[in-house]
Design an enzyme around this catalytic site. Structure first.
Site, PDB file in Angstrom:
ATOM      1  N   ARG A 135       0.206  -1.219   0.152  1.00 12.04           N
ATOM      2  CA  ARG A 135      -0.127  -0.498   0.617  1.00 12.04           C
ATOM      3  C   ARG A 135       1.016   1.158  -0.278  1.00 12.04           C
ATOM      4  NH1 ARG A 135      -2.698   2.888   4.048  1.00 12.04           N
ATOM      5  NH2 ARG A 135      -4.408   3.812   3.327  1.00 12.04           N
ATOM      6  N   HIS A 174       0.470   4.463  -2.863  1.00 11.91           N
ATOM      7  CA  HIS A 174       0.138   5.544  -2.570  1.00 11.91           C
ATOM      8  C   HIS A 174       0.979   6.370  -3.360  1.00 11.91           C
ATOM      9  CE1 HIS A 174      -3.500   5.474   0.522  1.00 11.91           C
ATOM     10  NE2 HIS A 174      -3.401   4.203   0.026  1.00 11.91           N
ATOM     11  N   ASN A 223      -3.576   9.252   4.600  1.00 14.10           N
ATOM     12  CA  ASN A 223      -1.997   8.969   4.772  1.00 14.10           C
ATOM     13  C   ASN A 223      -2.596   9.178   6.704  1.00 14.10           C
ATOM     14  OD1 ASN A 223      -1.227   7.928   2.348  1.00 14.10           O
ATOM     15  ND2 ASN A 223      -0.109   9.843   2.332  1.00 14.10           N
ATOM     16  N   HIS A 270      -5.519  -5.963  -2.157  1.00 13.98           N
ATOM     17  CA  HIS A 270      -7.272  -6.585  -0.867  1.00 13.98           C
ATOM     18  C   HIS A 270      -7.214  -7.989  -0.395  1.00 13.98           C
ATOM     19  CE1 HIS A 270      -9.096  -1.749  -1.201  1.00 13.98           C
ATOM     20  NE2 HIS A 270      -7.468  -2.010  -1.039  1.00 13.98           N
TER      21      HIS A 270
END
Length: 333
Positions: A68, A72, A100, A199
């Site tokens: 992740r 990001h 975040n 996920h």
């Protein structure tokens, strides 16, 4: 004539020593390729893998956190490690953005990798490349596919709080908004569905899916596309108010194993986030892709690896752009 022949031989000789995989070429003449550190820091990938392996052994959830973190980072200004910068003079950290804040993890793992690399190969391996390698290694350690990581990214000298707030897909975004955000990064609907498959590991906070449980459409009713028995279970961990940081598994079947059960869950209307479930309910193309990946773990793995390489190639800094940070949290003095 002799000069022209010699010139041809010179070009051929140069090509022979060129990297075998010009996986990404940008308009400034720089490129990423897997062998980038073969001479300057041949042990780089082994060092990254060693630290990541220990971190994931301590906490299985860390695998998802490191994947992740890379995601990001890449969606804001490209894969340039801007997400790692702390606030300082002229820099407002991306760590405080809505996607975040109280959410990104794994920063200390990146710090540990950087520290080890600086001991062995000072000022050589970028923080951006560390994150790309850590994401790959985390996926493999969780049981997922491996891929060859193109390398040679450099680190940014700035961050973008607004970019982090606006560019990263949010759990309650519409399908079209999410797809648009992917397209702005040069990714398509296939990448969207495949990368959503990450996920299959990790957790989400109550604040990210509470709306689905209690007030999806502003009518004080739960999301009708969420299996109601699953919703009842989720409510025990996610109350109407409070408990924002309470965690639930993104994949209720095999939460620490990287596999295609995430897609099977979506077909049973047991996706945790709205942004997960809409892959089935809002677009026919994405629905067909979900079915395709649910039917074949191998097909999902193959596309996930391709899409991760593609995402890792978003607007890298190469050549003389950016820098190689000595400390991933701050720009060099």
């Amino acid at each position: 004539m002799a000069k022209s022949i010699n010139f041809v031989f010179l070009i051929l000789a140069l090509l022979a020593f060129a990297p075998l995989c010009l996986c990404h070429v940008n308009t400034f003449g720089g490129y990423l390729y897997p062998q980038f550190y073969d001479r300057s820091c041949p042990q780089a990938q082994q060092i990254v893998n060693s630290v990541v392996s220990k971190a994931v052994a301590r906490e299985a959830r860390m695998a998802a956190s490191l994947v992740r973190l890379h995601f990001h980072d890449c969606f804001v200004k490209g894969c340039d490690a801007s997400i790692l910068l702390d606030s300082a003079a002229g820099i407002i950290s991306e760590k405080g953005s809505k996607p975040n804040k109280n959410s990104i993890r794994g920063l200390e793992v990146i710090d540990e990798i950087k520290s080890e690399l600086e001991k062995q190969c000072p000022q050589t391996v970028s923080c951006a490349d560390i994150m790309a390698l850590a994401a790959r290694d985390s996926t493999v350690l969780a049981g997922g596919p491996s891929w060859v990581v193109p390398l040679g990214r450099r680190d940014s000298k700035g961050a973008s709080l607004s970019g982090s707030n606006n560019n990263i897909p949010a759990p309650n975004n519409t399908f079209q908004t999410i797809l648009t955000k992917f397209k702005l990064q040069g990714l398509d609907i296939v990448d969207l569905v495949a990368l959503s498959g990450s996920h299959t590991i990790g957790n989400a906070r109550c604040v990210s899916f509470r709306q689905r449980l209690y007030n999806q459409s502003g009518n004080s009713k739960p999301d009708p596309t969420l299996d109601q028995s699953y919703a009842a279970t989720l409510r025990t961990r996610c109350p109407k108010s409070g408990g924002d940081q309470n965690l639930s598994f993104l994949d209720l079947v095999s939460p620490t194993k990287f596999d295609n059960s995430y897609f099977k869950n979506l077909l049973s209307f047991k996706g945790l986030l709205s942004s997960d479930q809409i892959l089935v309910t809002k677009n026919q193309v994405s629905f067909e892709l979900v079915k395709k990946y649910a039917e074949s773990n191998g097909v999902f793995f193959e596309q996930f690896a391709k899409s991760m390489v593609k995402m890792g190639n978003i607007s890298p800094l190469t050549g003389f752009k950016g820098e190689i940070r000595n400390n991933c949290r701050k720009i060099n003095a």
